[in-house]
Design an enzyme around this catalytic site. Structure first.
Site, PDB file in Angstrom:
ATOM      1  CG  HIS A  40     -84.453  -3.252 -61.965  1.00 26.53           C
ATOM      2  ND1 HIS A  40     -84.781  -2.099 -60.649  1.00 26.53           N
ATOM      3  CD2 HIS A  40     -84.467  -4.851 -61.018  1.00 26.53           C
ATOM      4  CE1 HIS A  40     -85.033  -3.680 -59.631  1.00 26.53           C
ATOM      5  NE2 HIS A  40     -84.856  -4.540 -59.511  1.00 26.53           N
ATOM      6  CG  HIS A 117     -91.543  -9.055 -59.406  1.00 25.57           C
ATOM      7  ND1 HIS A 117     -90.815 -11.005 -59.576  1.00 25.57           N
ATOM      8  CD2 HIS A 117     -91.702  -8.256 -58.665  1.00 25.57           C
ATOM      9  CE1 HIS A 117     -90.327  -9.958 -58.664  1.00 25.57           C
ATOM     10  NE2 HIS A 117     -90.046  -9.182 -58.107  1.00 25.57           N
TER      11      HIS A 117
HETATM   12  P1  2AM Z   1     -87.704  -6.961 -56.353  1.00 27.61           P
HETATM   13  O1  2AM Z   1     -87.957  -6.362 -56.862  1.00 27.61           O
HETATM   14  O2  2AM Z   1     -88.812  -8.235 -55.748  1.00 27.61           O
HETATM   15  O3  2AM Z   1     -87.664  -6.956 -54.160  1.00 27.61           O
HETATM   16  C1  2AM Z   1     -82.054  -6.061 -56.434  1.00 27.61           C
HETATM   17  O4  2AM Z   1     -82.140  -5.762 -54.887  1.00 27.61           O
HETATM   18  C2  2AM Z   1     -83.436  -6.327 -57.197  1.00 27.61           C
HETATM   19  O5  2AM Z   1     -83.312  -7.818 -56.979  1.00 27.61           O
HETATM   20  C3  2AM Z   1     -84.377  -5.992 -56.571  1.00 27.61           C
HETATM   21  O6  2AM Z   1     -85.539  -6.153 -57.964  1.00 27.61           O
HETATM   22  C4  2AM Z   1     -85.267  -8.199 -56.189  1.00 27.61           C
HETATM   23  O7  2AM Z   1     -86.380  -8.000 -56.418  1.00 27.61           O
HETATM   24  C5  2AM Z   1     -84.427  -8.478 -56.198  1.00 27.61           C
HETATM   25  N1  2AM Z   1     -84.174  -9.833 -56.066  1.00 27.61           N
HETATM   26  C6  2AM Z   1     -84.557 -10.756 -56.335  1.00 27.61           C
HETATM   27  N2  2AM Z   1     -83.717 -11.815 -55.391  1.00 27.61           N
HETATM   28  C7  2AM Z   1     -83.659 -11.381 -54.086  1.00 27.61           C
HETATM   29  C8  2AM Z   1     -82.942 -11.270 -53.188  1.00 27.61           C
HETATM   30  N3  2AM Z   1     -82.477 -13.063 -52.851  1.00 27.61           N
HETATM   31  N4  2AM Z   1     -82.847 -10.823 -52.204  1.00 27.61           N
HETATM   32  C9  2AM Z   1     -82.427  -9.162 -52.581  1.00 27.61           C
HETATM   33  N5  2AM Z   1     -82.886  -8.768 -53.748  1.00 27.61           N
HETATM   34  C10 2AM Z   1     -83.343 -10.190 -54.643  1.00 27.61           C
END
Ligand code: 2AM
Length: 164
Positions: A40, A117
């Site tokens: 996603h 991303h």
């Molecule tokens: P990531 O893919 O870069 O790890 C669920 O956790 C989603 O939220 C993931 O896609 C994660 O990103 C994103 N996300 C963004 N900010 C976050 C945070 N502070 N803590 C955990 N997940 C975060």
């Protein structure tokens, strides 16, 4: 409830992302690969929050028109490796409106600068070898909705459920 707002990937995009993950696997990259059903693009991370309906109200109030996304480039935040997206003013505007709506409704979210991303692999290691060269397919999708996602820790990793 742990919540975030995201764009689930369309079929073509999902297949392209999986192909890149497979290239990395073949190139010897070890790590925690995002399972296909979890792929996603996060627009806003809310975290623990008890009231999904309040978030849905914000989603409903954000003006939305379908727009196109296309894969472009590869990057890393430390050992988290990701695929990037072609610059999209429509995506940027959507995220701005969404975050403004959350803020106005008093719903907390991670306010880090939006850096679009798709996470391919976490804790990536090459075992000392160089990062394998991979081609990023120019796959695209039409974004026809944004989703409220719930994240739960399962036995074998995170389980993401689209609440709507
Ligand atoms: P990531 O893919 O870069 O790890 C669920 O956790 C989603 O939220 C993931 O896609 C994660 O990103 C994103 N996300 C963004 N900010 C976050 C945070 N502070 N803590 C955990 N997940 C975060």
């Amino acid at each position: 409830m742990r919540l975030f707002i995201a764009i689930p990937l369309g079929e073509e995009m999902r297949a392209a992302v999986r192909a890149v993950q497979d290239d990395f696997r073949r190139g010897g990259v070890k790590g925690n690969y995002t399972p296909p059903e979890n792929l996603h693009l996060t627009l806003a991370f809310i975290g623990e929050y008890p009231d999904p309906d309040a978030v849905l109200e914000v989603l409903d109030a954000v003006p939305f028109r379908p727009f196109e996304l296309r894969l472009d480039g590869l990057g890393a935040f430390g050992d988290l490796w990701w695929l990037g997206l072609e610059d999209s003013p429509a995506l940027a505007a959507c995220v701005r409106a969404l975050r403004r709506g959350l803020a106005n409704a008093g719903i907390p979210f991670d306010g880090k600068r939006f850096s679009p991303h798709i996470t391919l692999v976490r804790r990536a290691t090459t075992g000392g070898r160089p990062m394998p060269g991979v081609a990023v397919p120019r796959a695209g999708m039409t974004v026809d909705h944004i989703a409220l996602m719930r994240s739960d820790r399962g036995r074998n990793g995170m389980i993401y459920t689209e609440l709507r």
